[in-house]
Design an enzyme around this catalytic site. Structure first.
Site, PDB file in Angstrom:
ATOM      1  N   HIS A  85       0.758  -1.284  -0.132  1.00  0.00           N
ATOM      2  CA  HIS A  85      -0.083   0.065  -0.153  1.00  0.00           C
ATOM      3  C   HIS A  85       0.791   1.407   0.095  1.00  0.00           C
ATOM      4  CE1 HIS A  85       0.402   1.050   4.429  1.00  0.00           C
ATOM      5  NE2 HIS A  85       0.601  -0.429   4.560  1.00  0.00           N
ATOM      6  N   ASP A  87      -0.680   4.480   0.815  1.00  0.00           N
ATOM      7  CA  ASP A  87      -1.074   5.443   1.875  1.00  0.00           C
ATOM      8  C   ASP A  87      -0.188   5.273   3.329  1.00  0.00           C
ATOM      9  OD1 ASP A  87      -2.446   2.739   2.383  1.00  0.00           O
ATOM     10  OD2 ASP A  87      -3.541   3.984   3.730  1.00  0.00           O
ATOM     11  N   GLU A 151      -5.103   1.099   3.092  1.00  0.00           N
ATOM     12  CA  GLU A 151      -4.861   0.107   4.108  1.00  0.00           C
ATOM     13  C   GLU A 151      -4.682   0.656   5.466  1.00  0.00           C
ATOM     14  OE1 GLU A 151      -2.577  -2.505   6.824  1.00  0.00           O
ATOM     15  OE2 GLU A 151      -2.097  -0.630   6.276  1.00  0.00           O
ATOM     16  N   ASP A 175       4.785  -5.818   4.415  1.00  0.00           N
ATOM     17  CA  ASP A 175       4.208  -4.785   5.089  1.00  0.00           C
ATOM     18  C   ASP A 175       4.995  -4.554   6.393  1.00  0.00           C
ATOM     19  OD1 ASP A 175       2.912  -2.549   5.932  1.00  0.00           O
ATOM     20  OD2 ASP A 175       0.767  -3.581   6.041  1.00  0.00           O
TER      21      ASP A 175
END
Length: 328
Positions: A85, A87, A151, A175
């Site tokens: 992601h 964001d 996310e 992540d």
């Protein structure tokens, strides 16, 4: 193929790509369903830059309504999804030693908002795909790097993406501290609402459920200026009285490890519990104050793999005669 040796030729490319992605402010400002920029202009611009970059690098790319997009390698077989992601969680630049939107490399470490969650791991995965592509590797599956823009606030990006695109048969998510994270705790956000008690007029802290609030402020119906300043000094805490508000300054942290932060909201509630007869403060003290494990609620638990349950006091707002206190 010796990836370590091969990577040396790609290191500068990786750093420059990461530097560019970090320069976009991809904090969600407001969700605008169905708009051209559902998660804000920063997320839209960052997503489009990455997809254009990957297309020039020889990948197949697709933008799904600026909610999310994918970068694909391989032309047949089931889909291996690599879920990342763009964001990031909100930040207060004044709390940083360097500009959070500028990649700062010091002593072999990278400092910037998103360098670890999740633009850094995203770039790592992208460069690995690029190395394989340049070597002429033919994957048995379609390797699809899927990158969303929401996310941190509920993954509405992925929900929308999967309405339009095929679901991967298998995958992983690079992540945060990739590749060391192999599981994620279940989570729930909840609010407690109480009527105002005649002591608290306003209490405001936090912007996201998944963050420890670093600033909190409250307005009271009684004057406790001297007591508050004495409390801060006695406990070596940061705060002030400004524009009629009692303000506390803590230290932000991710909700996955709230013990690593200093919760500004805790500071104010602790002061209230010790110096007033506020029913709200007494309730908060009994069930939540200075507890990041849920012990006071009786929900603390431990799992060998996932370790301790955590409980983060994240948000407080006064609305329509009531106070809303949010936890994650």
């Amino acid at each position: 193929m010796d990836f370590k040796e091969k990577y040396s030729a790609y290191k500068d490319k990786a750093i420059e790509l990461l530097r560019k992605l970090i320069s976009y402010n991809t904090v969600l400002d407001e969700y605008k369903e169905g708009s051209d920029a559902p998660f804000g202009e920063g997320n839209k611009e960052c997503l489009n830059y990455l997809l254009d970059y990957a297309k020039k690098d020889g990948f197949t790319v697709k933008n799904v309504d600026n909610y999310a997009g994918h970068i694909e390698f391989g032309s047949e077989g089931e889909i291996l999804g690599v879920l990342a992601h763009l964001d990031v969680v909100p930040f207060d630049a004044s709390e940083w030693d360097s500009d959070p939107l500028t990649l700062d490399i010091r002593d072999g470490k990278m400092f910037a908002r998103g360098s670890m969650d999740d633009k850094g791991p995203l770039v790592t995965s992208y460069i690995a795909m690029k190395m394989l592509l340049d070597e002429g590797f033919k994957p048995k599956r379609r390797i699809r790097l899927i990158t969303g823009c929401d996310e941190e606030s509920g993954s509405r990006c992925l929900e929308h993406y999967l309405k339009k695109e095929a679901k991967p048969a298998l995958g992983f998510s690079p992540d945060a501290e990739f590749p060391l994270i192999y599981g994620e705790k279940g989570m729930i956000s909840f609010d407690v609402k109480m009527p105002l008690d005649g002591v608290i007029l306003d209490f405001n802290c936090g912007t996201r459920y998944n963050m420890v609030p670093s600033v909190a402020k409250m307005k009271l119906a009684i004057n406790l200026d001297k007591e508050y300043l004495a409390y801060l000094k006695a406990n070596n805490l940061n705060g002030e009285i400004k524009d009629g508000y009692y303000v506390a300054y803590g230290e932000a942290a991710h909700a996955m490890c709230p013990e690593n932060g200093i919760n500004a909201g805790f500071i104010l509630f602790d002061f209230l519990a010790k110096h007033t007869d506020s029913k709200i403060a007494k309730f908060f003290n009994e069930y939540f104050l200075n507890d990041t494990l849920g012990k006071k609620l009786g929900i603390d638990c431990y799992d060998e793999k996932m370790k301790y349950l955590t409980c983060n006091f994240a948000i407080s707002r006064v609305e329509n005669g009531s106070i809303r206190i949010g936890f994650h």
